[in-house]
Design a protein around this motif. Structure first.
Motif, PDB file in Angstrom:
ATOM      1  N   GLU A 151       3.347   9.620   5.181  1.00 17.44           N
ATOM      2  CA  GLU A 151       2.487  10.286   4.209  1.00 17.44           C
ATOM      3  C   GLU A 151       2.030  11.648   4.721  1.00 17.44           C
ATOM      4  O   GLU A 151       2.001  12.630   3.976  1.00 17.44           O
ATOM      5  CB  GLU A 151       1.265   9.414   3.909  1.00 17.44           C
ATOM      6  N   THR A 152       1.686  11.706   6.001  1.00 22.28           N
ATOM      7  CA  THR A 152       1.247  12.970   6.599  1.00 22.28           C
ATOM      8  C   THR A 152       2.357  14.009   6.549  1.00 22.28           C
ATOM      9  O   THR A 152       2.137  15.164   6.156  1.00 22.28           O
ATOM     10  CB  THR A 152       0.807  12.750   8.052  1.00 22.28           C
ATOM     11  N   PHE A 179      -3.327   9.214  -1.967  1.00 25.36           N
ATOM     12  CA  PHE A 179      -3.154   8.413  -0.753  1.00 25.36           C
ATOM     13  C   PHE A 179      -4.481   7.795  -0.311  1.00 25.36           C
ATOM     14  O   PHE A 179      -4.530   6.658   0.167  1.00 25.36           O
ATOM     15  CB  PHE A 179      -2.565   9.263   0.367  1.00 25.36           C
ATOM     16  N   ARG A 230      -5.683  11.161   9.320  1.00 30.33           N
ATOM     17  CA  ARG A 230      -4.430  10.485   9.621  1.00 30.33           C
ATOM     18  C   ARG A 230      -4.163  10.452  11.135  1.00 30.33           C
ATOM     19  O   ARG A 230      -3.716   9.425  11.667  1.00 30.33           O
ATOM     20  CB  ARG A 230      -3.278  11.166   8.892  1.00 30.33           C
TER      21      ARG A 230
END
Length: 259
Positions: free
Chosen positions: A18-19, A88, A177
């Motif tokens: 996701e990052t 997210f 994150r």
């Protein structure tokens, strides 16, 4: 039965992916673009200060309504990664408010942000002029929009877009994150600051170093305050000062470099 988001914590792989996706769609890609631009500048004949980096340029010269449409389209689409971050976070049962990006403390955020902008703005102008004078920086042209009625509103919207995007992605989301991935606070600060510097590299070494330093300050303040609000205000005010200030002063004062 309606779908619901899972309660379990995302895996390390999901967090990492996701990052990387958010960065690839936003400021990570901008960092690569800025590096390519910088390589082109340093390999071009002549010094860096004799070259210009234009930020807010006309997208359709001579056609103001079409130009306005392109300007608004660019601002809106650039903010899509912020919505992706919000998505997210929602999957985790969180929101942008978790990062302190909300309207719960407007006066505190405004006051702190204005103070940060005043300190960084005065220092940043001096650093830019020195770096350019030493040949480490291109001449930055914050705006070259036509003299039309929407010029200043668009510059202000562009400043807000920069502040919101950069603080949400490079500070709030990235630090969250990296914390979840087990990075140390020092390593997270370095990653955030270096990323901020990387996508300003198109301005030259001065732009890179100045923004790395600003990145360290912003991460420190975020860790201390736990809120993105003041940083968004500060960044927005800094860019408004740069964009609108240049529009009003370029060619009228001797100390402000122009192409």
């Amino acid at each position: 039965m309606a779908d619901s988001y899972p309660d379990e914590r995302p895996s390390r792989r999901v967090l990492r992916d996701e990052t990387l996706l958010v960065l690839a769609l936003s400021l990570g890609a901008s960092g690569v673009s800025a590096l390519i631009s910088f390589i082109g500048s340093v390999t071009k004949p002549g010094g860096l200060k004799d070259q210009a980096a234009t930020l807010n340029a006309s997208a359709a010269p001579g056609r103001p309504w079409l130009d306005l449409a392109w300007q608004l389209f660019g601002i809106a689409t650039t903010l899509v990664p912020v919505l992706l971050v919000a998505h997210f976070l929602m999957r985790e049962g969180r929101s942008l408010g978790t990062l302190g990006c909300d309207r719960t403390r407007p006066w505190s955020d405004l006051g702190r942000g204005a103070l940060v902008a005043a300190v960084i703005g005065s220092t940043g102008i001096a650093f830019y002029l020195a770096a350019r004078g030493l040949g480490f920086n291109l001449t930055v042209v914050p705006e070259s929009l036509p003299e039309v009625w929407w010029k200043y509103p668009v510059l202000i919207l562009s400043a807000f877009q920069n502040g919101l995007l950069e603080q949400v992605v490079v500070v709030g989301f990235l630090l969250r994150r990296l914390d979840q991935l087990g990075w140390s606070p020092g390593a997270s600060m370095a990653a955030s600051a270096l990323l901020r510097g990387s996508y300003h590299l198109y301005q030259g070494i001065g732009g890179f170093l100045g923004n790395v330093a600003m990145g360290v300050v912003f991460v420190y303040l975020y860790r201390r305050w736990g809120r993105l609000g003041p940083l968004i205000v500060a960044h927005t005010l800094l860019d408004i000062g740069a964009f609108v200030g240049y529009a009003l002063l370029a060619g009228k004062v001797d100390w402000l470099p122009t192409p």
